[in-house]
Design an enzyme around this catalytic site. Structure first.
Site, PDB file in Angstrom:
ATOM      1  N   CYS A 104      32.937 -17.065 -22.531  1.00  0.00           N
ATOM      2  CA  CYS A 104      32.909 -15.640 -22.183  1.00  0.00           C
ATOM      3  C   CYS A 104      31.504 -15.084 -22.350  1.00  0.00           C
ATOM      4  CB  CYS A 104      33.882 -14.849 -23.064  1.00  0.00           C
ATOM      5  SG  CYS A 104      35.583 -15.147 -22.600  1.00  0.00           S
ATOM      6  N   CYS A 128      28.387  -3.612 -30.580  1.00  0.00           N
ATOM      7  CA  CYS A 128      27.376  -2.759 -31.217  1.00  0.00           C
ATOM      8  C   CYS A 128      26.189  -2.452 -30.316  1.00  0.00           C
ATOM      9  CB  CYS A 128      26.901  -3.379 -32.518  1.00  0.00           C
ATOM     10  SG  CYS A 128      25.988  -4.902 -32.241  1.00  0.00           S
ATOM     11  N   ASP A 151      29.748 -13.452  20.014  1.00  0.00           N
ATOM     12  CA  ASP A 151      29.041 -13.256  21.277  1.00  0.00           C
ATOM     13  C   ASP A 151      27.816 -14.144  21.392  1.00  0.00           C
ATOM     14  OD1 ASP A 151      30.292 -11.741  23.076  1.00  0.00           O
ATOM     15  OD2 ASP A 151      29.254  -9.874  22.632  1.00  0.00           O
ATOM     16  N   LYS A 179      28.012  -6.296  26.607  1.00  0.00           N
ATOM     17  CA  LYS A 179      27.752  -6.196  25.161  1.00  0.00           C
ATOM     18  C   LYS A 179      29.018  -6.087  24.321  1.00  0.00           C
ATOM     19  CE  LYS A 179      24.049  -3.920  27.237  1.00  0.00           C
ATOM     20  NZ  LYS A 179      24.015  -2.752  28.075  1.00  0.00           N
ATOM     21  N   ASP A 214      33.037  -3.797  12.752  1.00  0.00           N
ATOM     22  CA  ASP A 214      31.781  -4.515  12.942  1.00  0.00           C
ATOM     23  C   ASP A 214      31.761  -5.638  11.926  1.00  0.00           C
ATOM     24  OD1 ASP A 214      31.114  -2.598  14.717  1.00  0.00           O
ATOM     25  OD2 ASP A 214      29.584  -1.634  13.489  1.00  0.00           O
ATOM     26  N   ASP A 221      31.495   3.396  21.890  1.00  0.00           N
ATOM     27  CA  ASP A 221      32.507   4.027  21.056  1.00  0.00           C
ATOM     28  C   ASP A 221      32.804   5.460  21.484  1.00  0.00           C
ATOM     29  OD1 ASP A 221      29.930   4.560  20.311  1.00  0.00           O
ATOM     30  OD2 ASP A 221      30.196   4.158  18.190  1.00  0.00           O
TER      31      ASP A 221
HETATM   32  O1  LIG Z   1      26.400  -7.838  22.538  1.00  0.00           O
HETATM   33  C1  LIG Z   1      26.840  -7.422  21.473  1.00  0.00           C
HETATM   34  C2  LIG Z   1      26.146  -6.481  20.678  1.00  0.00           C
HETATM   35  C3  LIG Z   1      26.705  -6.054  19.475  1.00  0.00           C
HETATM   36  N1  LIG Z   1      27.898  -6.560  19.050  1.00  0.00           N
HETATM   37  C4  LIG Z   1      28.474  -6.084  17.744  1.00  0.00           C
HETATM   38  O2  LIG Z   1      28.416  -4.699  17.620  1.00  0.00           O
HETATM   39  C5  LIG Z   1      28.474  -4.341  16.269  1.00  0.00           C
HETATM   40  C6  LIG Z   1      27.589  -3.146  15.942  1.00  0.00           C
HETATM   41  O3  LIG Z   1      26.253  -3.478  15.918  1.00  0.00           O
HETATM   42  P1  LIG Z   1      25.173  -2.906  14.867  1.00  0.00           P
HETATM   43  O4  LIG Z   1      23.875  -3.505  15.187  1.00  0.00           O
HETATM   44  O5  LIG Z   1      25.678  -3.026  13.483  1.00  0.00           O
HETATM   45  O6  LIG Z   1      25.080  -1.380  15.281  1.00  0.00           O
HETATM   46  P2  LIG Z   1      25.216  -0.052  14.414  1.00  0.00           P
HETATM   47  O7  LIG Z   1      24.283   0.951  14.963  1.00  0.00           O
HETATM   48  O8  LIG Z   1      25.143  -0.300  12.970  1.00  0.00           O
HETATM   49  O9  LIG Z   1      26.715   0.304  14.831  1.00  0.00           O
HETATM   50  C7  LIG Z   1      27.242   1.562  15.154  1.00  0.00           C
HETATM   51  O10 LIG Z   1      26.967   1.960  16.477  1.00  0.00           O
HETATM   52  C8  LIG Z   1      27.443   1.086  17.513  1.00  0.00           C
HETATM   53  C9  LIG Z   1      27.168   1.757  18.838  1.00  0.00           C
HETATM   54  O11 LIG Z   1      25.818   1.769  19.147  1.00  0.00           O
HETATM   55  C10 LIG Z   1      28.914   0.850  17.375  1.00  0.00           C
HETATM   56  O12 LIG Z   1      29.308  -0.114  18.297  1.00  0.00           O
HETATM   57  C11 LIG Z   1      29.220   0.357  15.987  1.00  0.00           C
HETATM   58  O13 LIG Z   1      30.583   0.150  15.826  1.00  0.00           O
HETATM   59  C12 LIG Z   1      28.729   1.380  14.976  1.00  0.00           C
HETATM   60  O14 LIG Z   1      28.994   0.927  13.676  1.00  0.00           O
HETATM   61  C13 LIG Z   1      28.163  -5.601  15.480  1.00  0.00           C
HETATM   62  O15 LIG Z   1      29.328  -6.044  14.840  1.00  0.00           O
HETATM   63  C14 LIG Z   1      27.721  -6.572  16.545  1.00  0.00           C
HETATM   64  O16 LIG Z   1      28.041  -7.870  16.217  1.00  0.00           O
HETATM   65  C15 LIG Z   1      28.578  -7.480  19.823  1.00  0.00           C
HETATM   66  O17 LIG Z   1      29.640  -7.949  19.454  1.00  0.00           O
HETATM   67  N2  LIG Z   1      28.041  -7.894  21.012  1.00  0.00           N
HETATM   68 MN   LIG Z   2      26.052  -1.696  11.702  1.00  0.00          MN
HETATM   69 ZN   LIG Z   3      36.497 -16.294 -24.769  1.00  0.00          ZN
HETATM   70 ZN   LIG Z   4      27.191  -6.754 -32.382  1.00  0.00          ZN
END
Ligand SMILES: O=c1ccn([C@@H]2O[C@H](COP(=O)(O)OP(=O)(O)O[C@H]3O[C@H](CO)[C@@H](O)[C@H](O)[C@H]3O)[C@@H](O)[C@H]2O)c(=O)[nH]1
Ligand SMILES: [Mn+2]
Ligand SMILES: [Zn+2]
Ligand SMILES: [Zn+2]
Length: 981
Positions: A39, A54, A293, A434, A459, A679
């Site tokens: 531990c 302590c 991807d 994408k 993500d 999104d």
């Molecule tokens: O061709 C692609 C490009 C990106 N991603 C995924 O998209 C996510 C978001 O990418 P990240 O670089 O983390 O972007 P953030 O700006 O942090 O993300 C925010 O903004 C994005 C929009 O621009 C949203 O898609 C995300 O969900 C949101 O968290 C990641 O899991 C990537 O792996 C793919 O799967 N394929």
């Molecule tokens: Mn992100």
């Molecule tokens: Zn112990």
């Molecule tokens: Zn002690």
């Protein structure tokens, strides 16, 4: 008594044991607190180097001993493990072939019948819903309550809505209205009092101010009626998990998207996956789809390892109900894990688990190390066959199913959730769209393999922080009173590893705790790309079930004889006024996926279903009959009869790169294409169809992600978001007019969407406004005429009302004043750099057709003391704010020297101008700090002031320097005036 012999360890309950000399082991000689060696070692590894009782630091020699041992053991396990790395790697059996013969089945009678019964059900459902609503409307609310209390099931709602209390809301709204009035008066004054000596400057400033006021209105009014919600997960389980009966909770398909294993370390993705697999939810109702991807063998192999590790991790999490269930974050918590843990075996098992995790990490890291250098002939799998994804832009679709019903069980013999690796086909010449494209591929794969009625997407870096997250969402979605018209439940994004002062407003608290709560009171929060549970039907382009939809909404008014309402019943038609008709037409446009039954009614049974399939379903969903069939099963699930190899084959088919051609994917259904902020667009489409969304923020954050903490990365992220908004602005989905005719998007909601797409344009007036003070100081002119009493009161009132709205807003939302200030600062920083570039790039894209790319944000695997925070990569994004800072500083210096030169009466006006210049500098201050990097160990403010003062003094000295002739100083003022705009 016990003490004298062999004392018992206070942590694990076992005997303390002896040291090398045969004496009882003593960790703390100060208080002799009994703790065993194991531990104690654990304590040291957790970085707690003081006695538990302590608080006296442990002796050095004991510490050294432990650390040396720790180093040795990791080395050893590393060596052992590196030999059998990849041993578990299985072979991918699936190779993509686009099998178009499969649509032969489209004439299949089972399928036809399903369409029929589905149509039936839809109309029946609508009728009962309408009847119910009508009945409820007739019964007074008190009686309704009574009725509900009678049947215990329906009595207790699964969630409640808590509007803001009157005492907070009333003053808040009053202040907003007052601010609006003051603003009106202010503009009246501004417009009627031009500054003749600096007309250009004045005009610019007034235009900017009007724009700011406009964007304030857009931002403010969607926050008019904020709400909170509370969920009751115990009631949920009482209702759907009755003892002795199988659980009735709805199934959920999880989507995790990843693209680049170098920027998104496999360990991060693995933690996300593990946290999903260990969720507190029936295992047979959870499936996790990982979209790769990048088609990287590294991602695949690390998923193989992860599936294996999950067999130990999941039972451990469930046995001890630990939180969070992402191991990296669980083990790095700096809390006392012994608190309220009753099971005696916990400490031991935790220690063993931690060791297992460390070993697993070593294996993953070895995989990462191996992947650094691609072999010339490309990667090969364990059995020697080349990895199909060696060319990430030209490869077949790949699918591999791990765990699940027919796969491996955990070490205790229990079933685990299904885990599926998916890498969609990519070929040159095909758009892959994408992240949105990746999500759509997952929608189809999951429909074929599991078809859960709900979809939760994350993500790769957003792990589940609250294992009850899905239950929280189900409190809304499975409640028939609430969930029927809900397209998704959005959770706020929360983050780990952000510097304490949150210099670049990464937490986005103002957005997540103020704006989103406001939207929840209208039509629902916007979708933010991650941490969101969708109703699958909403992704298929259908409207909400209780909304009247297009052709069916007047079925009652259609002629019973011919089934239409235009050919023989002109009277009926006349009762509809043109605007109604226009609305109907618009609605039709929105209800994309619902086929037009009117047209079809003239055909006989068989022809009709053929038509339905060909005209509508296939045009909408593409040529997979298995997929189309799955869309008709409203409660999800897959037909039992189909064997799994057929399903895998079909799954490969639906992720082929040409699948979406000539379909509605990305246009009307699924994630919508055309913007890097897919999104916003996806959520917007659903709201336009009349769905509502809900915001769910339980006390313990449900999902946590990472955010870019260094300035350059952050600016690039903000640039991508702003670019996405400009793209939407310039597309056919522009919220200014899209779907206006149908009237299903509430107008305040529309306002919020307009705000999210026009904000990048604020960068133009913002830049102008930020350079105004400098220009004024340099030219000696001013944008505001000498103030009268009335004007001073107006200015003061404006300031007060701005402050008052912020204060009241922070009172109801609970965000801190610091958050608001950071947000304000970053609004300026992002505004004058990233947003500006986004506007230009967006227009460039439209005019020249250049595609924008999705630059993923890199996620740090382990936070090295915020080392990233000080990293600065030079990008053009830094230029505008830097120049703004410089000219404002120069302006202040020039202003002072000028005032010194002119004498006493010049100081008054100087004060006003300097005030504005400081306003700019203050807002850009975090930026300046970022620019200075590490040096800010000596407080930047000191550096700043010293530079400033030094320049002032040197200038003063120059001015009074007897060697400078009066003519010269005149020339200086002259040149200053010529800068006038
Ligand atoms: O061709 C692609 C490009 C990106 N991603 C995924 O998209 C996510 C978001 O990418 P990240 O670089 O983390 O972007 P953030 O700006 O942090 O993300 C925010 O903004 C994005 C929009 O621009 C949203 O898609 C995300 O969900 C949101 O968290 C990641 O899991 C990537 O792996 C793919 O799967 N394929
Ligand atoms: Mn992100
Ligand atoms: Zn112990
Ligand atoms: Zn002690």
């Amino acid at each position: 008594m016990m003490q004298s012999g062999d004392p018992i360890c206070n942590t694990c309950g076992e005997q303390v044991g002896f040291n090398a000399n045969g004496d009882p082991f003593v960790a703390c000689h100060e208080c002799n607190f009994p703790i065993c060696k194991a531990c104690f070692d654990e304590e040291i590894k957790e970085d707690r180097k003081v006695c538990m009782r302590c608080g006296v630091p442990y002796e050095e020699n004991l510490l050294d001993d432990v650390e040396a041992k720790a180093n040795r053991s990791t080395m050893a396990s590393h060596l052992n493990e590196s030999q059998d790395v990849g041993l578990h790697a299985r072979h991918i059996s699936s190779i993509s072939t686009v099998d178009s013969e499969l649509n032969d089945e489209s004439g299949n009678p089972i399928w036809k019948n399903r369409v029929e019964s589905w149509k039936d059900k839809k109309s029946r459902k609508k009728k009962t819903a309408a009847a119910k609503a009508e009945k409820e409307a007739q019964i007074p609310p008190e009686q309704q309550m009574e009725e509900k209390q009678q049947s215990p099931d329906a009595a207790e709602p699964l969630s409640i809505l808590i509007p803001l209390s009157k005492s907070k809301l009333a003053p808040y709204r009053t202040v907003i209205i007052m601010r609006l009035i003051i603003l009106g008066l202010f503009f009246h004054y501004r417009v009627t009092h031009p500054v003749d000596s600096a007309f250009g400057l004045w005009l610019t400033s007034v235009i900017c101010e009007i724009w700011f006021a406009f964007s304030w209105v857009l931002d403010q009014f969607p926050k008019w009626s904020p709400v909170d919600r509370e969920t009751f997960i115990d009631r949920l389980s009482a209702r759907f998990e009755r003892e002795g009966e199988p659980s009735e909770l709805a199934a959920v398909d999880f989507f995790v998207s990843t693209v680049d294993p170098l920027k998104e370390p496999p360990l991060i993705t693995a933690n996300t996956v593990l946290s999903i697999l260990a969720l507190d939810y029936p295992v047979d109702k959870v499936s996790c789809y990982v979209s790769d991807d990048g088609a990287a063998m590294l991602s695949f192999e690390s998923l193989v390892e992860t599936a294996d590790f999950a067999r130990k991790w999941v039972p451990f999490c469930k046995k001890f109900s630990i939180e969070p269930r992402a191991p990296e974050f669980y083990f790095s918590q700096k809390i006392d894990y012994l608190k309220d843990k009753v099971q005696p075996s916990f400490v031991k098992e935790r220690r063993a688990m931690k060791r297992d995790y460390e070993e697993y990490k070593v294996r993953i890291n070895a995989l990462v190390a191996k992947a650094q250098k691609t072999p010339e002939e490309g990667w090969a799998m364990q059995d020697g066959t080349p990895w199909p994804g060696n060319n990430s832009r030209d490869h077949p679709g790949m699918i591999q199913v791990f765990l699940g019903h027919s796969g491996a069980c955990d070490i205790e013999g229990n079933e685990l959730p299904r885990l599926v690796y998916v890498s969609r086909e990519k070929r040159p010449g095909y758009q892959h769209h994408k992240k949105a494209g990746a999500e759509n591929a997952l929608v189809r794969v999951s429909a074929v393999l599991t078809n859960a009625p709900y979809i939760l997407n994350l993500d790769c870096d957003h792990y589940v922080n609250n294992s009850k997250a899905v239950r929280e969402a189900m409190c809304f979605l499975m409640d028939p009173q609430v969930g029927r018209d809900v397209c998704y439940v959005q959770f706020p994004q929360r983050f780990d590893g952000i510097d304490r002062s949150d210099r670049y407003a990464n937490r986005n608290t103002v957005f997540f705790d103020v704006n989103m709560k406001g939207l929840d009171g209208i039509q629902g929060p916007v979708y933010v790309g991650t941490g969101c549970v969708f109703n699958r039907q909403a992704l298929y382009g259908y409207g909400p079930p209780t909304m009247p939809n297009l052709s069916k909404n007047n079925s009652s008014s259609s002629c019973s004889w011919c089934g239409c309402c235009s050919c023989c019943c002109p009277a009926k038609k006349a009762t509809k006024d043109p605007s109604e008709l226009y609305r109907d037409a618009k609605r039709e446009e929105l209800d994309a996926a619902i086929f037009n039954l009117k047209e079809i009614d003239n055909y006989d049974e068989y022809e009709r279903s053929m038509l339905i399939s060909q005209m509508s379903f296939e045009k909408t969903f593409g040529l997979s009959s298995v997929f189309i069939e799955s869309t008709l099963l409203e409660n999800g699930g897959v037909p039992e009869s189909v064997n799994s190899s057929t399903l895998i084959k079909e799954a490969i088919h639906v992720i082929s790169c040409g699948y979406e051609e000539k379909t509605e994917w990305g246009k009307e259904i699924g994630w919508i294409y055309g913007s890097v902020t897919e999104d916003i667009l996806t959520g917007f489409k659903m709201h336009c169809r009349g769905w509502r969304s809900l915001y769910c923020m339980p006390l313990r954050p449900c999902f946590k992600g990472s955010a870019p903490i260094n300035l350059s990365d952050r600016l690039h992220q903000v640039l991508r978001w702003a670019l996405g908004s400009v793209e939407i602005f310039l597309s056919r989905h522009c919220p200014l007019w899209y779907g206006c005719g149908a009237g299903r998007l509430k107008w305040l909601q529309r306002m919020a969407y307009i705000n999210t797409i026009v904000y990048p344009f604020t960068s133009l007036p913002l830049i102008a406004y930020c350079s105004l003070p400098a220009i004024c100081l340099l030219t000696g002119k001013f944008i505001i005429p000498t103030l009268s009493n009335l004007a001073s009161i107006l200015f003061l009132g404006l300031f007060m009302s701005i402050i008052a709205t912020s204060v009241l807003e922070l009172r109801w939302s609970g965000v801190s004043i610091e958050d608001i200030w950071r947000n304000e600062q970053f609004w300026v920083i992002g505004g004058v750099s990233a947003h500006l570039f986004a506007v230009f790039q967006g227009f460039l894209k439209m005019l020249a057709g250049v595609d924008t790319n999705f630059t993923v944000t890199s996620k740090a695997a382990e936070d090295a003391d915020f080392g990233e925070l000080y990293m600065i990569k030079w990008t053009t994004l830094l230029i505008p704010p830097t120049s703004l800072i410089i000219i404002n500083i120069v302006g202040v210096v020039a202003g002072f020297s000028d005032a010194l030169n002119k004498g006493y009466e010049a100081w008054g006006p100087l004060f006003g101008k300097v005030f504005f210049a400081f306003w700019v500098i203050l807002h850009l201050y975090p930026f300046l700090k970022g620019l200075m990097g590490r040096q800010n160990r000596t407080p930047t403010i000191v550096v700043l002031w010293s530079v400033l003062l030094a320049s002032v003094f040197s200038l003063v000295w120059v001015k009074i320097n007897p060697f400078v002739s009066p003519v010269d100083s005149n020339a200086v003022t002259q040149s200053c005036i010529s800068i006038d705009c």
